[in-house]
Design a protein around this motif. Structure first.
Motif, PDB file in Angstrom:
ATOM      1  N   TYR A  78       0.907  -1.065  -0.036  1.00 40.24           N
ATOM      2  CA  TYR A  78      -0.082   0.328   0.387  1.00 40.24           C
ATOM      3  C   TYR A  78       0.539   1.832   0.024  1.00 40.24           C
ATOM      4  N   SER A  79       1.487   1.484   0.989  1.00 42.11           N
ATOM      5  CA  SER A  79       2.953   2.742   0.760  1.00 42.11           C
ATOM      6  C   SER A  79       3.747   2.845  -0.938  1.00 42.11           C
ATOM      7  N   THR A  80       3.864   1.480  -1.434  1.00 42.47           N
ATOM      8  CA  THR A  80       4.382   1.984  -2.835  1.00 42.47           C
ATOM      9  C   THR A  80       3.032   2.706  -3.507  1.00 42.47           C
ATOM     10  N   GLN A  81       1.972   2.392  -3.490  1.00 38.91           N
ATOM     11  CA  GLN A  81       1.700   2.620  -4.203  1.00 38.91           C
ATOM     12  C   GLN A  81       0.939   3.989  -4.015  1.00 38.91           C
ATOM     13  N   GLN A  82       0.336   4.247  -2.204  1.00 36.57           N
ATOM     14  CA  GLN A  82       0.313   5.641  -2.333  1.00 36.57           C
ATOM     15  C   GLN A  82       1.738   6.503  -2.692  1.00 36.57           C
ATOM     16  N   LEU A  83       3.198   6.220  -3.337  1.00 37.17           N
ATOM     17  CA  LEU A  83       4.087   6.665  -3.901  1.00 37.17           C
ATOM     18  C   LEU A  83       3.025   7.099  -5.679  1.00 37.17           C
ATOM     19  N   GLN A  84       2.619   5.845  -5.985  1.00 42.61           N
ATOM     20  CA  GLN A  84       2.458   6.120  -7.272  1.00 42.61           C
ATOM     21  C   GLN A  84       1.263   7.062  -7.422  1.00 42.61           C
ATOM     22  N   THR A  85       0.532   6.398  -6.463  1.00 40.61           N
ATOM     23  CA  THR A  85      -0.398   7.223  -6.975  1.00 40.61           C
ATOM     24  C   THR A  85      -0.932   9.160  -7.050  1.00 40.61           C
ATOM     25  N   LYS A  86      -1.465   9.619  -7.449  1.00 36.43           N
ATOM     26  CA  LYS A  86      -1.129  11.215  -8.353  1.00 36.43           C
ATOM     27  C   LYS A  86      -3.099  11.513  -7.120  1.00 36.43           C
ATOM     28  N   LYS A  87      -3.753  10.323  -6.941  1.00 36.97           N
ATOM     29  CA  LYS A  87      -4.792  11.272  -7.120  1.00 36.97           C
ATOM     30  C   LYS A  87      -5.315  11.114  -5.622  1.00 36.97           C
ATOM     31  N   ASN A  88      -6.014  11.802  -4.456  1.00 34.44           N
ATOM     32  CA  ASN A  88      -6.222  12.321  -3.248  1.00 34.44           C
ATOM     33  C   ASN A  88      -6.850  11.205  -2.542  1.00 34.44           C
ATOM     34  N   GLU A 121      -7.700   8.122  -3.800  1.00 37.44           N
ATOM     35  CA  GLU A 121      -6.675   6.979  -3.066  1.00 37.44           C
ATOM     36  C   GLU A 121      -6.133   6.533  -2.287  1.00 37.44           C
ATOM     37  N   TYR A 122      -5.854   8.186  -2.690  1.00 26.86           N
ATOM     38  CA  TYR A 122      -4.350   8.294  -1.684  1.00 26.86           C
ATOM     39  C   TYR A 122      -4.755   7.809   0.269  1.00 26.86           C
ATOM     40  N   GLN A 123      -5.528   8.221   0.152  1.00 28.10           N
ATOM     41  CA  GLN A 123      -7.089   8.277   1.453  1.00 28.10           C
ATOM     42  C   GLN A 123      -7.017   6.827   1.789  1.00 28.10           C
ATOM     43  N   ALA A 124      -7.336   6.212   0.686  1.00 28.86           N
ATOM     44  CA  ALA A 124      -8.014   5.253   0.729  1.00 28.86           C
ATOM     45  C   ALA A 124      -6.993   4.528   1.111  1.00 28.86           C
ATOM     46  N   LEU A 125      -5.727   4.511   0.648  1.00 28.08           N
ATOM     47  CA  LEU A 125      -4.506   3.392   0.916  1.00 28.08           C
ATOM     48  C   LEU A 125      -4.291   3.987   2.060  1.00 28.08           C
ATOM     49  N   THR A 126      -4.118   4.586   2.688  1.00 30.74           N
ATOM     50  CA  THR A 126      -3.851   5.142   4.651  1.00 30.74           C
ATOM     51  C   THR A 126      -4.908   3.829   5.267  1.00 30.74           C
ATOM     52  N   ASN A 127      -6.199   3.860   5.148  1.00 28.73           N
ATOM     53  CA  ASN A 127      -7.032   3.467   5.724  1.00 28.73           C
ATOM     54  C   ASN A 127      -7.022   1.581   5.777  1.00 28.73           C
ATOM     55  N   GLU A 128      -6.408   1.383   4.483  1.00 27.89           N
ATOM     56  CA  GLU A 128      -5.843   0.064   4.059  1.00 27.89           C
ATOM     57  C   GLU A 128      -4.963   0.265   5.285  1.00 27.89           C
ATOM     58  N   ILE A 129      -3.836   0.695   4.927  1.00 29.10           N
ATOM     59  CA  ILE A 129      -2.943   0.905   5.536  1.00 29.10           C
ATOM     60  C   ILE A 129      -2.956   0.776   7.466  1.00 29.10           C
ATOM     61  N   ASN A 130      -4.131   1.797   8.031  1.00 31.92           N
ATOM     62  CA  ASN A 130      -4.494   1.823   9.189  1.00 31.92           C
ATOM     63  C   ASN A 130      -4.480  -0.181   9.849  1.00 31.92           C
ATOM     64  N   THR A 131      -6.317   0.146   9.266  1.00 35.62           N
ATOM     65  CA  THR A 131      -6.550  -1.234   9.146  1.00 35.62           C
ATOM     66  C   THR A 131      -5.390  -2.625   9.595  1.00 35.62           C
ATOM     67  N   CYS A 132      -4.827  -2.426   9.148  1.00 34.32           N
ATOM     68  CA  CYS A 132      -3.158  -3.756   8.614  1.00 34.32           C
ATOM     69  C   CYS A 132      -2.393  -3.567  10.063  1.00 34.32           C
ATOM     70  N   LYS A 133      -2.706  -2.002  10.380  1.00 36.29           N
ATOM     71  CA  LYS A 133      -2.120  -2.010  12.069  1.00 36.29           C
ATOM     72  C   LYS A 133      -2.527  -2.437  12.600  1.00 36.29           C
ATOM     73  N   ALA A 134      -3.776  -1.692  12.998  1.00 33.68           N
ATOM     74  CA  ALA A 134      -4.839  -2.605  13.798  1.00 33.68           C
ATOM     75  C   ALA A 134      -4.536  -3.605  13.999  1.00 33.68           C
ATOM     76  N   LYS A 135      -4.815  -5.030  13.229  1.00 37.53           N
ATOM     77  CA  LYS A 135      -5.288  -6.110  13.494  1.00 37.53           C
ATOM     78  C   LYS A 135      -3.352  -5.938  13.807  1.00 37.53           C
ATOM     79  N   ILE A 136      -2.598  -5.925  13.325  1.00 39.63           N
ATOM     80  CA  ILE A 136      -0.483  -6.019  13.777  1.00 39.63           C
ATOM     81  C   ILE A 136      -0.799  -5.401  15.215  1.00 39.63           C
ATOM     82  N   SER A 137      -1.315  -4.761  15.917  1.00 34.82           N
ATOM     83  CA  SER A 137      -1.882  -4.302  17.010  1.00 34.82           C
ATOM     84  C   SER A 137      -2.131  -5.761  18.113  1.00 34.82           C
ATOM     85  N   ASP A 138      -3.230  -6.065  16.970  1.00 35.30           N
ATOM     86  CA  ASP A 138      -4.370  -7.052  17.706  1.00 35.30           C
ATOM     87  C   ASP A 138      -3.265  -8.897  17.962  1.00 35.30           C
TER      88      ASP A 138
END
Ligand SMILES: [Zn+2]
Length: 250
Positions: free
Chosen positions: A77-87, A89-106
């Motif tokens: 997702y981080s790589t995709q964020q670097l490649q996107t220019k759409k705001n 899409e960038y935000q959606a990827l941030t949400n995905e990343i946060n979801t993953c981080k929450a899962k990792i914390s669990d």
């Protein structure tokens, strides 16, 4: 006392020794089995404890792989964020990343709990191993004792049997057959004393005729109630009923 009575009393004593010897011999097998069962039970408990540590280890590896998978997703997702220019899409990827981080914390919380479990499981294995080793040592020595006892007993029984055969061979066949018949019916007390005018086996009062025969000491007398062979000695009226015979050697 009639000589035949004396001989029968010795025979009866050897028979009693053989009864007791056989009973003791019969008890050794089950005793050994119980000891071995105890040993098997502790080994089974050890196996259970070891299985439990394996389960915990498998679960730990699963969690590691899950964490790894989420980290790989985050990288993607981080790589995709670097490649996107759409705001958006960038935000959606941030949400995905946060979801993953929450899962990792669990998952990390689960991993901590699992570490406690692993510690407890490995302590349980240690205890079960110590217990199994201790019981194994005990059982091995117990089994060796039982085997030794069995061997001695068999030897002794063999000796007494041989002696019994020798004694039996010296007896009149009909008297021996009668003795053995009564023994089958009444158990080990076949030749019994007369006590207070009663049979020392069944304790029924004896008739004057039987008592006279007994006291006469010239021929064998039998109890008319139980067929046991009777004998009389002068001190018998004064003492408690005696079923006679020298003590046993087992
Ligand atoms: Zn009787």
């Amino acid at each position: 006392m009639l000589e035949i009575i004396e001989k029968l009393l010795v025979l009866q004593d050897r028979d009693k020794q053989l009864f007791r010897g056989d009973a003791e011999l019969d008890s050794i097998g089950p005793e050994k089995e119980m000891a071995l069962m105890k040993c098997n039970a502790t080994l089974a408990a050890l196996k259970d404890a070891e299985a439990k540590t394996k389960d915990v280890e498998v679960k730990r590896k699963e969690l590691e792989l899950e964490v790894q998978a989420y980290n790989e997703k985050i990288a993607k997702y981080s790589t995709q964020q670097l490649q996107t220019k759409k705001n958006e899409e960038y935000q959606a990827l941030t949400n995905e990343i946060n979801t993953c981080k929450a899962k990792i914390s669990d998952l990390e919380t689960e991993q901590l709990m699992l570490m406690d479990e692993a510690e407890a499981a490995s302590a349980a294995v240690k205890r079960a191993k110590a217990e199994a080793d201790e019981v194994k040592r005990m059982v091995e020595s117990q089994v060796a004792d039982l085997d030794g006892r069995k061997e001695n007993l068999e030897k002794r029984i063999g000796e007494v049997e041989a002696e019994r055969d020798r004694l039996a061979a010296q007896l009149d066949e009909r008297i021996l057959a009668n003795y053995e018949r009564v023994q089958k019916l009444r158990g080990e007390n076949v030749v019994v004393g007369v006590s207070h005018s009663a049979c020392g086996g069944c304790h029924m009062k004896l008739t004057a005729q039987v008592l006279v025969t007994c006291k006469g000491d010239k021929e064998l007398a039998a109890c008319p109630h139980c067929s046991r062979i009777l004998y009389f000695t002068r001190d018998m009226d004064l003492t408690a009923p005696a079923d006679a015979g020298p003590g046993n050697a087992f």
